[in-house]
Design an enzyme around this catalytic site. Structure first.
Site, PDB file in Angstrom:
ATOM      1  CB  SER A  58       3.814   6.569  -6.944  1.00  0.00           C
ATOM      2  OG  SER A  58       4.254   5.961  -5.750  1.00  0.00           O
ATOM      3  CG  ASP A  59       1.712   3.055  -3.175  1.00  0.00           C
ATOM      4  OD1 ASP A  59       2.658   2.725  -3.904  1.00  0.00           O
ATOM      5  OD2 ASP A  59       1.772   3.093  -1.941  1.00  0.00           O
TER       6      ASP A  59
END
Lengths: 406, 403
Positions: free
Chosen positions: A175-176
């Site tokens: 997700s980063d």
């Protein structure tokens, strides 16, 4: 090095974020002309300062290749937030900045007296952006986690993998790796709004809410039919063959996607009109989907005797979408990426020359290469405090004596 | 009503399927006025791709189309014919931004290249999206999402395996590659638009989907750049475990931080296996991660995901539930509290729940003003209102098949 004006020339960014997501946002802001000052501290080292890989295999707080990638073109100052006088520096930085970005756990900034309400009292037109795992408020706001957790919660594990396998998910802190660009879009939009209205604002990002955006169309399938999207490997309900096929060599593969009958006919011609390819059951998409396991085996029997590069070349020449499944070495040797100048080399005082990916898009009138390597820890203390914040030498000496600049 | 951040910004979309429409959806959601050009007859091909209610194809009820085109207006127009081109250039004069996704050379062949369009609007920001970029040795190659994912290197790392595996690399689920590219296209467009206000110049942006997908942080690129080491699809052992539960899976990381490990062991009533020396120190726990995960799994499998999530989170241990789309809508208390999902009625598809934005603005909050348009829904408004064609002229254009 060019001095041409870039879109964000003159924009000042106070980067109070850490690790990957925030620093990737500010790296893009820096690449496109903004002046970015990162606050770090010797007493609490930024995670990626001490993260492998190290440039030249020399471990040290200034030689992480990971840090060097995400922080090219920025300035670094060191401030120990545990010292009361740290706030003098922080307040001046807020007054100096157009944009403040932070990634502390929800509540930390408020405890320092740096909530958005506090910050806008110091600088009413500031744009402040906060990013956190599940947002600043709500029952889960305090929960800890990495990108893996936000990816799982956002649905990526459920849809990535083999149909007969576990929900293993995409690689690493996924997700980063996608969320930063949402934050960047929101900051650029807020800058444009401020330019037109004079008003700043507060931007809040929940990394979970950002991470599920790409999968949001599947939510409508659930809404319509109660269908929950599952894992399909490389397959696609509207195309076959559609997969990565084994080629000659170790772990070499070619991705082939046949999306319409014209591409199927061209594909069969490339294979030399093999008898199986003329079978009735493979002549329609429905037939190919119904017999996809066998189709994939037959395709792979052909590809596995050939090099992935050769398969790609003959397929593309016939108008069939195909491409090598590229590993990191392939990417650095990719002639198309080289043509676009995707990778640049920067010279770092401790690491030496290092390769770095540049901004992923090209504007016709503005260069997008990073203007300097990543900063050494606290490299710009004097420059920033004296020239940007207007502190006197005496004031700075006091801060040094009290350990504020550590 | 509160203002939207990009209110007054005018965008023309001449693109289809996912990438270009996703870029303009982001701009439309931020408040820009987006006119979507669709080909007369079938319209955007995403209208022919599901999900559909009852799995029955219907161009006004494609979930993919409905999601990607909220807050936009749709007109039908064929810019490939001379009269259509004339209308297209009039719309370019109206627009601040044009987003298009035609193959390199195709816009030029239609007489609507960036250089030609600058004659109509010198301040135009034009964003061109192609699989590999406008020029270069592979710019003519064809590629769909699968080829882009694998050509950009993310497939080679997916899925992450616990042990060396001989199965093929795969792409991430959904339209990952196209969405990455659409998002990067929006970033680039906003940068150029911001600059235009300062310099007065328009700008042509060249987006390569391969390059855009590659930009989403790839640890292995940095590792190869520094160590010449090729990362493969093998778990790097950073201590995040996937564990089965009674009703699904969770991911959590408790082996690293000693406090987390102690909390977990207390929760498990200090099992005998954990007393072995190799499991007592942090570095050693990383080394024996697989064995630890086997032990932990025997415990987690007796509990529910929600129960473990609550207990581990309370102990400060990083944890997440492997959620499906239905879980997100139905079960997530955090998303519910933050009112993340929102509904809007669509004339053909009915009232549906949509994900809201990826970010929250204090002064210019996101809102869903209009559902995705039906095909050509705004022909009257655009042809009559913006371009000033009379009813008779519009009828004639329709008879000619131009709209």
């Amino acid at each position: 090095m060019t001095t041409a004006l870039r879109p964000l020339t003159g924009i000042k960014v106070f980067d109070f974020s850490a690790t990957v997501l925030g620093p990737t946002v500010t790296r893009y802001l820096a690449d496109h002309g903004a002046t970015v000052v990162r606050i770090e501290s010797l007493s609490h080292l930024e995670t990626t300062r001490i993260a492998t890989p190290y440039g030249g295999n020399q471990p040290g707080i200034n030689s992480s290749g990971y840090f060097a990638t995400h922080n090219a073109g920025k300035l670094s100052i060191t401030v120990n937030m545990k010292k009361p006088k740290a706030m003098q520096v922080v307040e001046r930085l807020i007054r100096w900045a157009d944009v403040l970005i932070e990634s502390f756990a929800p509540g930390v900034m408020a405890r320092w007296g740096l909530s958005y309400e506090d910050v806008r009292r110091i600088k009413p037109e500031i744009i402040m952006a906060s990013t956190s795992l599940q947002g600043q408020y709500g029952p889960y706001a305090s929960h800890r986690g990495y990108g893996q957790m936000a990816s799982a919660m956002a649905g990526w594990y459920e849809v990535t993998g083999w149909p007969d396998g576990e929900p293993v998910g995409p690689y690493s802190a996924y997700s980063d790796f996608i969320d930063w660009n949402f934050l960047l879009v929101s900051i650029l939009t807020a800058l444009d709004y401020r330019r037109r209205t004079g008003e700043g604002q507060y931007i809040e990002q929940s990394q979970l809410e950002s991470a599920l955006q790409f999968l949001a169309p599947a939510i409508l399938d659930y809404e319509f039919n109660g269908t929950v999207a599952g894992r399909m490997g490389n397959r696609d309900p509207y195309a076959a063959p559609h997969g990565a096929y084994r080629c000659l060599g170790e772990d070499r593969w070619c991705a082939i996607a046949v999306n319409c009958d014209e591409e199927w006919w061209a594909f069969c011609t490339v294979l030399g009109d093999l008898p199986w390819s003329r079978e009735e059951r493979f002549q329609t998409l429905a037939g190919r989907k119904a017999n996809e396991d066998e189709l994939d085996r037959l395709v792979e029997a052909w590809t596995c005797e050939r090099k992935a590069e050769d398969v790609t070349a003959v397929m593309q020449a016939a108008g069939v979408p195909a491409g090598v499944v590229q590993n990191a070495e392939d990417l650095f040797g990719d002639p198309q990426l080289a043509h676009r100048g995707h990778f640049a080399v920067l010279d770092h005082p401790e690491i030496g020359p290092y390769r770095i990916a540049t901004s992923c898009f090209h504007l016709s009138r503005c260069p997008n290469n990073p203007l300097s390597p990543a900063p050494l820890l606290g490299e710009h203390n004097e420059l920033v405090l004296e020239q940007f914040l207007g502190m006197t030498k005496d004031e700075i000496s006091d801060l040094v004596a009290e350990g504020v600049l550590e | 009503m509160t203002p939207k951040a990009l209110e007054g910004v005018k965008v023309l979309e001449y693109a289809d399927f996912v990438t270009g429409p996703y870029c303009t959806k982001l701009l439309a959601d931020l408040g820009a006025a987006v006119i979507k050009i669709e080909i007369p007859g079938g319209g955007d091909p995403s209208r022919r791709r599901g999900p559909f209610p009852g799995d029955i194809p219907d161009r006004e009820r494609s979930g993919l189309f409905l999601y990607l085109n909220t807050n936009k207006r749709s007109i039908t127009l064929d810019p490939a014919v001379p009269m259509g081109r004339k209308i297209f250039t009039a719309l370019v004069e109206w627009a601040d931004i044009l987003v298009e996704d035609h193959a390199p050379g195709a816009m030029e062949a239609m007489g609507i290249s960036y250089d030609a369009l600058r004659g109509f609007n010198p301040k135009l920001v034009m964003t061109s999206i192609t699989p590999f970029g406008q020029t270069g040795p592979c710019s003519g190659d064809k590629a769909y999402g699968l080829n882009i994912s694998h050509g950009a290197g993310s497939g080679y790392l997916t899925p992450v395996a616990e042990a060396e595996d001989d199965r093929e690399p795969i792409k991430a689920g959904g339209f990952f590659d196209h969405c990455c590219s659409g998002l990067s296209a929006a970033t680039a467009t906003l940068l150029a638009f911001y600059r235009r206000k300062l310099s007065g110049d328009g700008e042509h942006i060249d987006i390569s989907e391969q390059e855009a997908s590659l930009a989403y942080d790839r640890v292995e690129v940095g590792i190869f750049a520094n160590e010449n080491f090729i990362v493969r699809r093998i778990h790097s052992g950073i201590g995040v475990a996937l564990a089965p539960c009674r009703d699904g899976h969770i991911v959590f990381a408790a082996t690293g931080n000693p406090l987390h490990w102690e909390s977990l062991m207390a929760m498990m009533d200090h099992p005998v296996w954990a007393k072995e020396e190799r499991f007592t120190d942090q570095a050693s726990r990383f080394k024996y991660a697989r064995e630890i995960n086997d032990h932990l799994s025997k415990w987690t499998v007796n509990h529910t995901t929600e129960d473990l999530y609550r207990r581990l989170a309370q102990a400060g241990i990083p944890v997440g539930i492997v959620r499906s789309q239905s879980d997100l809508v139905e079960k997530d208390a955090q998303l519910k509290h933050r009112e993340f999902f929102t509904g809007i009625d669509h004339p053909a598809a009915g009232e549906l729940t949509y994900a809201s934005a990826a970010y929250r603005f204090s002064e210019t909050p996101w809102r869903l003003d209009r559902p995705a348009p039906t095909l050509g829904q705004h022909n009257d408004e655009v042809y009559g209102g913006i371009l000033g064609y009379s009813r008779e002229q519009q009828v004639k254009l329709r008879q000619m098949g131009i709209l």
